[in-house]
Design an enzyme around this catalytic site. Structure first.
Site, PDB file in Angstrom:
ATOM      1  N   HIS B  28       0.969  -1.326   0.046  1.00 52.74           N
ATOM      2  CA  HIS B  28      -0.084  -0.094   0.077  1.00 52.74           C
ATOM      3  C   HIS B  28       0.733   1.313   0.084  1.00 52.74           C
ATOM      4  O   HIS B  28       2.096   1.130   0.066  1.00 52.74           O
ATOM      5  CB  HIS B  28      -1.103  -0.125   1.155  1.00 52.74           C
ATOM      6  CG  HIS B  28      -0.288   0.107   2.423  1.00 52.74           C
ATOM      7  ND1 HIS B  28      -0.105  -1.102   3.386  1.00 52.74           N
ATOM      8  CD2 HIS B  28       0.257   1.091   3.285  1.00 52.74           C
ATOM      9  CE1 HIS B  28       0.492  -0.911   4.477  1.00 52.74           C
ATOM     10  NE2 HIS B  28       0.676   0.443   4.419  1.00 52.74           N
ATOM     11  N   GLU B  79      -3.668   3.691   1.608  1.00 54.79           N
ATOM     12  CA  GLU B  79      -3.960   3.891   2.970  1.00 54.79           C
ATOM     13  C   GLU B  79      -4.110   5.497   3.168  1.00 54.79           C
ATOM     14  O   GLU B  79      -3.137   6.131   2.933  1.00 54.79           O
ATOM     15  CB  GLU B  79      -3.023   3.298   4.140  1.00 54.79           C
ATOM     16  CG  GLU B  79      -3.469   3.398   5.378  1.00 54.79           C
ATOM     17  CD  GLU B  79      -2.010   2.844   6.147  1.00 54.79           C
ATOM     18  OE1 GLU B  79      -1.194   2.555   5.744  1.00 54.79           O
ATOM     19  OE2 GLU B  79      -2.137   3.173   7.320  1.00 54.79           O
ATOM     20  N   HIS B  98       2.648  11.351  -7.396  1.00 53.09           N
ATOM     21  CA  HIS B  98       1.311  11.255  -7.429  1.00 53.09           C
ATOM     22  C   HIS B  98       0.971   9.745  -6.988  1.00 53.09           C
ATOM     23  O   HIS B  98       1.645   8.917  -7.251  1.00 53.09           O
ATOM     24  CB  HIS B  98       0.706  11.455  -8.805  1.00 53.09           C
ATOM     25  CG  HIS B  98       1.279  10.752  -9.983  1.00 53.09           C
ATOM     26  ND1 HIS B  98       2.010  11.356 -10.829  1.00 53.09           N
ATOM     27  CD2 HIS B  98       1.051   9.401 -10.354  1.00 53.09           C
ATOM     28  CE1 HIS B  98       2.333  10.344 -11.688  1.00 53.09           C
ATOM     29  NE2 HIS B  98       1.923   9.210 -11.321  1.00 53.09           N
ATOM     30  N   GLU B 146      -3.202  11.230 -10.477  1.00 54.20           N
ATOM     31  CA  GLU B 146      -3.285  11.097 -11.783  1.00 54.20           C
ATOM     32  C   GLU B 146      -4.428  10.326 -12.127  1.00 54.20           C
ATOM     33  O   GLU B 146      -4.610   9.386 -11.545  1.00 54.20           O
ATOM     34  CB  GLU B 146      -2.112  10.361 -12.345  1.00 54.20           C
ATOM     35  CG  GLU B 146      -2.132  10.161 -13.969  1.00 54.20           C
ATOM     36  CD  GLU B 146      -0.761   9.186 -14.284  1.00 54.20           C
ATOM     37  OE1 GLU B 146       0.246  10.155 -14.846  1.00 54.20           O
ATOM     38  OE2 GLU B 146      -0.620   8.118 -13.738  1.00 54.20           O
TER      39      GLU B 146
END
Lengths: 153, 153
Positions: B28, B79, B98, B146
């Site tokens: 994550h 997360e 990003h 994005e």
């Protein structure tokens, strides 16, 4: 819709989750890196991630390395972006937390991290009773990486 | 190895890629957020991500929202960490690029982003001939997202 063929050697399927997705997904996280060789030593040689795509874009003077676990992956990549002309070290605000990487052989990866001279923010510990081992380390650009034991034999 | 049972209501399998992983993976990416309701509006209501786990940790005064695409997912989460006592807006350095999110219905998501008053850094465009549409927007905490068209009919 433009249906021209994609540039040769530039297969977007690998990192845009194909063109037939039905669910919204996190495709990748992009971090800027100054020295791709140092980054690849850290994420590939030490952690065991695989380079599944390399995209070089002349116009923006950028090479992007898409790291994942295998060739069939279509999301969940770590994109390391190397802007060729970036001279200064990147700065880190307070908002970005970390990327979390699960490696199957915790002990071997730990040894490799130490051999590389990696800075530990949190030494290996067990997060909660019954949980995996984890450690917090800094990558070559100073990003925090949460390292989680992803296999327990 | 501690083999005590995990805390009830805290199933680590969902976000540590189980305990039998054979490959290294990106589990994550964690970003700190100030107002989880604003973040959930953005990532869940607008983009269509799903909250697959919520972990509240009293000791660190933190609620962590794990966003993904479905209940069976074991990696590739976003997360969002809400530290209860964080008062100041988070700052952003130059290094973090990003998170990239692929949404199947580009037009509908675009409309919802505009209705939310989202700031666009790059208006929707086609990235390269034959490629998907994409846009760059700011999330409620100022992180760059994005937004990629992940389905083309």
């Amino acid at each position: 819709m433009d249906t021209a063929e994609a540039t040769p050697d530039f297969d977007p399927k690998r990192w845009i989750a194909g063109t037939d997705a039905t669910e919204t997904r996190l495709l990748h996280t992009m971090l800027c890196v100054r020295d791709p060789q140092a980054s690849l030593r850290f994420y590939v040689d030490v952690f065991g991630m695989k380079v599944v795509d390399v995209v070089e874009i002349e116009t923006t003077r950028l090479t992007a390395y898409f790291l994942g676990s295998n060739e069939n992956q279509t999301d969940g990549f770590l994109e390391l972006a190397h802007f060729w002309d970036a001279a200064e070290p990147y700065s880190h605000g307070t908002g970005f937390g970390h990327v979390s990487i699960g490696a199957p052989d915790f002990a071997a990866t730990l040894t490799a991290l130490e051999a590389l001279g990696t800075e530990f923010l949190v030494r290996p510990m067990i997060m909660f009773p019954g949980g995996p081992q984890l450690a917090l380390v800094k990558d070559p650009d100073g990003y925090t990486v949460e390292f989680i034991q992803a296999r327990r034999d």
